[in-house]
Write an enzyme that holds these catalytic residues in place. Structure first.
Site, PDB file in Angstrom:
ATOM      1  N   GLY A 190       0.884  -1.166  -0.063  1.00  0.00           N
ATOM      2  CA  GLY A 190       0.087  -0.109  -0.031  1.00  0.00           C
ATOM      3  C   GLY A 190       0.795   1.266   0.118  1.00  0.00           C
ATOM      4  O   GLY A 190       2.323   1.454  -0.474  1.00  0.00           O
ATOM      5  N   PRO A 192       3.031   4.600   1.282  1.00  0.00           N
ATOM      6  CA  PRO A 192       3.981   4.891   2.543  1.00  0.00           C
ATOM      7  C   PRO A 192       2.985   5.448   3.751  1.00  0.00           C
ATOM      8  O   PRO A 192       3.542   5.286   4.931  1.00  0.00           O
ATOM      9  CB  PRO A 192       4.791   5.869   1.788  1.00  0.00           C
ATOM     10  CG  PRO A 192       4.886   5.778   0.396  1.00  0.00           C
ATOM     11  CD  PRO A 192       3.375   5.275   0.286  1.00  0.00           C
ATOM     12  N   VAL A 194       0.187   4.612   4.935  1.00  0.00           N
ATOM     13  CA  VAL A 194      -0.297   3.576   5.611  1.00  0.00           C
ATOM     14  C   VAL A 194       0.522   2.414   6.026  1.00  0.00           C
ATOM     15  O   VAL A 194       0.760   1.956   7.279  1.00  0.00           O
ATOM     16  CB  VAL A 194      -1.435   2.761   4.840  1.00  0.00           C
ATOM     17  CG1 VAL A 194      -2.106   1.810   5.595  1.00  0.00           C
ATOM     18  CG2 VAL A 194      -2.599   3.680   4.501  1.00  0.00           C
ATOM     19  N   GLY A 195       1.949   2.376   5.527  1.00  0.00           N
ATOM     20  CA  GLY A 195       2.779   1.493   5.738  1.00  0.00           C
ATOM     21  C   GLY A 195       3.443   2.164   7.177  1.00  0.00           C
ATOM     22  O   GLY A 195       3.894   1.218   7.795  1.00  0.00           O
ATOM     23  N   GLU A 212       5.689  -3.353   1.098  1.00  0.00           N
ATOM     24  CA  GLU A 212       5.717  -3.104  -0.201  1.00  0.00           C
ATOM     25  C   GLU A 212       4.970  -1.650  -0.671  1.00  0.00           C
ATOM     26  O   GLU A 212       3.676  -1.757  -0.771  1.00  0.00           O
ATOM     27  CB  GLU A 212       5.261  -4.239  -1.300  1.00  0.00           C
ATOM     28  CG  GLU A 212       5.845  -5.611  -1.145  1.00  0.00           C
ATOM     29  CD  GLU A 212       7.298  -5.531  -1.943  1.00  0.00           C
ATOM     30  OE1 GLU A 212       7.639  -4.491  -2.576  1.00  0.00           O
ATOM     31  OE2 GLU A 212       8.003  -6.495  -1.629  1.00  0.00           O
ATOM     32  N   CYS A 246       2.050   0.033  -8.147  1.00  0.00           N
ATOM     33  CA  CYS A 246       2.906   0.772  -7.479  1.00  0.00           C
ATOM     34  C   CYS A 246       4.377   1.087  -8.207  1.00  0.00           C
ATOM     35  O   CYS A 246       4.859   2.016  -7.869  1.00  0.00           O
ATOM     36  CB  CYS A 246       3.175  -0.157  -6.171  1.00  0.00           C
ATOM     37  SG  CYS A 246       3.690  -2.010  -6.652  1.00  0.00           S
TER      38      CYS A 246
END
Length: 471
Positions: A190, A192, A194-195, A212, A246
């Protein structure tokens, strides 16, 4: 939507079953992978219909995504016995006489949080790796690709008991509930933004993560590039899945002497691929739609903001909210102060920026966080080497784009810093879901010389250590 109580019960069920899964042998895991491949082949039409409903994805493009999953599973099937065997390593000077090796053991209960833009590959490829490694899996698919999620639900229920693999459907609250649990590994695909949330949640339990992510993947087109080929490939990369990928090219840096020619060739390439019969790009089988109204408005807002700040729409610019259609749009005169250069576009909009020399191009790339991908179009070996040396990215492709992710099982894929961490594809997915355990077997009896290093230190041992240090 699954309840918090149901999530906790599902986790407890898989936690209880994890030790049994860890003891499965290669053949038992291979049989599970074979069932996945067989299911994909049997229900191709169902997956294609679901993806068309979610994104208006062409059936052939969905088949290509399914091929990635099939290839990943078949690669694991062919190599799993070797992966599960002990891997001998060499001895060092101070470990002579021992037998060192590595074994890959299952981590336990794993969580996969997948995206909506590639909901088949981004959920099932890591699932394949986790199953191959001997883990149980809970998959949280995106609530936005609802039709594909429904088909995934049917697939998982048909192939696995919930104690091995299960789907946890829901919105952001479901993800929050899942992230509160002490999983043994989390695999997230998803943004950055939310990462960071995933990583913060994982830190509470010291859970290892594979992230990722994405970001703004730049393209460099230098003065030696084949402009016709570059324009065609970059236009395809920007328009595939309507730019909702992505690894999609985000913006293009073009050497100023070929800037205008490149813009014209990109415009021609878009028409060649997506409007060959002159009926309009919106009628092209190969051109997807934006996933929902929220993202449609976000992308339209990026275009409006750029134009308001002085950018020029060189091509495209039209949109139809009712159809979630945004035409392939080429922007020139773009600056870094515009929103379109401050966030990942994730849509069919191509900002083109001129650069003066290769040093200027490298410096422009460094203005933004390290990308998931960097694409270089050049015929100059010196320029290729320069850009590789003075930039950093999770992956790089020279004279093409989007061919590095998921198509070569021997080439690990992943990001760097803001664009992700960890690697996947092929054995990298297996090792990511495994604990790499170091083992050293020391000999016994007359072959065991290790006791000479124990106190009280002998003259021989003192001389040996001194000699080895000073030699």
């Amino acid at each position: 939507m699954i309840t918090t109580a149901a999530i906790n019960a599902l986790f407890a069920l898989q936690k209880e079953n994890a030790p049994a899964l860890a003891l499965t042998n290669a053949q038992e895991r291979i049989e599970k992978l074979k069932r996945i491949v067989a299911y994909l082949k049997e229900y191709v039409a169902d997956f294609q219909e679901a993806m068309y409903k979610d994104l208006r994805r062409a059936p052939l493009d969905t088949l290509a995504e399914m091929l990635m999953i099939k290839s990943e599973a078949e690669f694991a099937i062919a190599n799993l016995p070797a992966w599960m065997r002990p891997h001998p390593v060499k001895t060092g000077l101070m470990s002579k006489g021992t037998k060192p090796y590595l074994i890959y053991e299952p981590k336990g209960v794993t969580l996969i949080i997948g995206p909506w833009n590639a909901p088949l590959a981004c959920n099932l490829v890591p699932m394949v790796g986790s199953i191959a490694a001997g883990n149980s899996v809970i998959i949280k698919p995106s609530e936005f690709s609802e039709h594909t999620t429904a088909v995934l639900r049917q697939m998982i229920a048909a192939l696995f008991p919930e104690s091995e693999v299960a789907l946890a459907e829901g919105d952001a609250q479901t993800a929050t509930d899942l992230l509160a649990l002490p999983f043994d590994h989390i695999y997230f695909t998803g943004s950055p933004q939310v990462g960071r949330i995933v990583m913060q949640a994982a830190a509470k339990h010291l859970i290892p993560v594979t992230l990722e992510l994405g970001g703004k993947s730049p393209v460099i087109v230098d003065e030696t590039a084949d402009l016709n080929a570059a324009a065609l490939k970059i236009a395809w990369g920007k328009c595939a899945n309507s730019g909702q990928a992505c690894v999609a090219p985000d913006y293009v840096l073009v050497q100023q002497s070929v800037h205008d020619a490149f813009v014209q060739k990109v415009k021609q390439a878009i028409q060649t691929m997506y409007n060959p019969d002159d009926k309009g790009i919106e009628h092209s089988e190969a051109f997807c739609r934006i996933i929902n109204t929220r993202h449609f408005n976000r992308i339209a807002g990026l275009i409006s903001d750029a134009v308001e700040q002085g950018a020029t729409v060189a091509d495209g610019g039209s949109a139809n909210e009712a159809d979630l259609y945004i035409a392939p749009t080429v922007l020139t005169g773009v600056t870094y102060s515009m929103r379109i250069m401050q966030e990942e576009i994730f849509g069919p909009v191509m900002p083109i920026i001129a650069y003066s020399n290769r040093e200027d191009a490298a410096e422009k790339i460094k203005l933004l966080p390290k990308p998931l991908a960097l694409y270089i179009y050049s015929s100059s070996r010196a320029n290729m080497d320069y850009f590789l040396k003075f930039t950093s990215a999770g992956s790089t492709v020279i004279n093409h784009n989007m061919i590095q992710a998921g198509v070569n099982p021997y080439l690990p894929f992943g990001g760097v810093q803001n664009s992700g961490m960890g690697r996947s594809v092929g054995m990298a997915t297996f090792t990511g879901f495994s604990n790499q355990r170091s083992v050293v077997e020391n000999p016994t009896g007359w072959r065991d010389f290790s006791t000479i290093s124990l106190p009280p230190y002998s003259k021989f041992f003192r001389k040996m250590i001194t000699y080895l240090f000073e030699r």
